[in-house]
Structure formats: structure tokens, C-alpha cells
Write a protein that holds these residues in place. Sequence first.
Motif, mmCIF file in Angstrom:
data_model
loop_
_atom_site.group_PDB
_atom_site.id
_atom_site.type_symbol
_atom_site.label_atom_id
_atom_site.label_comp_id
_atom_site.label_asym_id
_atom_site.label_seq_id
_atom_site.Cartn_x
_atom_site.Cartn_y
_atom_site.Cartn_z
ATOM 1 N N GLU A 63 20.259 -23.658 15.626
ATOM 2 C CA GLU A 63 19.561 -23.876 14.312
ATOM 3 C C GLU A 63 18.290 -23.198 14.023
ATOM 4 O O GLU A 63 18.390 -22.383 13.070
ATOM 5 C CB GLU A 63 18.973 -25.548 14.493
ATOM 6 N N LEU A 64 17.613 -22.784 15.139
ATOM 7 C CA LEU A 64 16.341 -21.600 14.775
ATOM 8 C C LEU A 64 16.710 -20.445 14.461
ATOM 9 O O LEU A 64 16.217 -19.728 13.551
ATOM 10 C CB LEU A 64 15.350 -22.063 16.044
ATOM 11 N N VAL A 65 17.588 -20.008 15.143
ATOM 12 C CA VAL A 65 18.185 -18.501 14.909
ATOM 13 C C VAL A 65 19.029 -18.539 13.702
ATOM 14 O O VAL A 65 18.898 -17.425 12.721
ATOM 15 C CB VAL A 65 18.943 -18.032 16.104
ATOM 16 N N SER A 88 10.210 -24.387 26.318
ATOM 17 C CA SER A 88 9.737 -23.905 24.926
ATOM 18 C C SER A 88 10.996 -22.990 24.600
ATOM 19 O O SER A 88 11.071 -21.834 25.300
ATOM 20 C CB SER A 88 8.291 -23.208 25.084
ATOM 21 N N ILE A 89 11.321 -22.955 23.511
ATOM 22 C CA ILE A 89 12.205 -21.975 22.634
ATOM 23 C C ILE A 89 11.314 -21.591 21.433
ATOM 24 O O ILE A 89 11.021 -22.530 20.525
ATOM 25 C CB ILE A 89 13.372 -22.814 22.381
ATOM 26 N N THR A 90 10.980 -20.318 21.480
ATOM 27 C CA THR A 90 10.195 -19.807 20.268
ATOM 28 C C THR A 90 11.093 -18.729 19.451
ATOM 29 O O THR A 90 11.876 -18.093 20.109
ATOM 30 C CB THR A 90 9.035 -19.143 20.763
ATOM 31 N N VAL A 91 11.234 -18.904 18.168
ATOM 32 C CA VAL A 91 11.892 -17.903 17.407
ATOM 33 C C VAL A 91 10.941 -17.251 16.395
ATOM 34 O O VAL A 91 10.151 -18.319 15.649
ATOM 35 C CB VAL A 91 13.178 -18.492 16.503
ATOM 36 N N THR A 136 8.231 -22.934 17.417
ATOM 37 C CA THR A 136 8.518 -23.156 18.829
ATOM 38 C C THR A 136 8.711 -24.500 19.110
ATOM 39 O O THR A 136 8.026 -25.575 18.293
ATOM 40 C CB THR A 136 7.086 -22.761 19.562
ATOM 41 N N ALA A 137 9.709 -24.795 19.591
ATOM 42 C CA ALA A 137 10.456 -26.270 19.869
ATOM 43 C C ALA A 137 10.291 -26.498 21.402
ATOM 44 O O ALA A 137 10.533 -25.478 22.175
ATOM 45 C CB ALA A 137 11.769 -26.579 19.570
#
Length: 184
Positions: A63-65, A88-91, A136-137
Motif C-alpha cells: 500500500e505505501l509503495v 517499523s516500515i517507512t516509505v 511510517t507504520a
Amino acid sequence: MNGPADRSRTGRPVQASVTLERGSVRIAEARRWTVGRLAEARDDRGRPLPDQVVEAAQLVVSELVTNAVKYGSDPVELTLAFAGDCLSITVRDGDPTLPAPRRADPVRVGQHGLEIVAALSRDVDVRREPSGKRITARIPLASSRGDRPGATGPVSGAPPQERATWTRTVVDSSSVCTSSRSQS
């Protein structure tokens, strides 16, 4: 692509990141890269991460990408990092335009990405940076409430009215969106 810079004492990679080019990125490649990094990771007891965490991470990355590719600008950077009991997933992307969370609408076709990310995450931060924006999720590796890791939205054992919600505030000219649990 670059791998983890170092590892914690549990053998868990502390951080890994990759820079993606919007014109040539395939979302499936970002998901595969994520799965590859998470396959190397271990929890505090040395076990592989739960499938629910890996599956939630794949969906959040997707979703973020996708949003960065569709609505952002180069460069696009994807970072995975472990901090305490969260992944943590940061795009990041080069466009300073912040996404606006929308109210849930079961009739709307598409544009449910932020709702999905919020439902799978403990919290979501959206910040404007000097060179664009950062989203960031944080996905819990395990739940302190006993429900599934990787999910904070409606889960078994949670009251049906409990939902992930977004709040928006302005801090020093930068918007911050945070999803948090709330009772309706």
C-alpha cells in the motif's frame, strides 16, 4: 538494494533499506524484498517472525509503495527497522504533498490504502520533510492484549466498535497523522 547495517544481540536485523525508482519499480519486488529481509529476522527467543507479522508487513509495504509510485516523486526509499516490540516500515518520497486519510466508505472503489495500513498498524505517522514526505507504520511483533500480532484493527476479542482512527494535527508547519485505537 542494501541489507541490514548491523544486527541486535538477538540476531534480528536492526535496519534495512532500498531505494526504488518510480518509473521501473514493481510493487511485487518491494514485497519480495520485504519478505527476504524479514525471513532473516528472529524474535527475542530466536524464532522466525510470526506469519501474521510478515503478511501484514507485505500488505503495508504494498500500500505505501503503491501510493509513493502513483502520487509521489523520486526518490522512493523503503526502510524496515526493528524498535522494541515493533517492526517499523517507512516509505519516503520526494513529493511534499501529504496523503489525506478518508472516512471509511464501503461503497467507494479504491483509495482504501491508508485505512488498510491503519488497521494493520499500531500507529502511522505521516510527516513532511525538507525533501518530501515520510510515512511510517509500526506493526506490533506480538500483542500485549493477546490478539494477533500485526493487527490493531478489528480482531477477535476486541469490541466490535473498536477501530483504528486517524487524527491530524499541525506541528511546526508539518502535518502529523496518527492512527490509534479508540472507542466509537
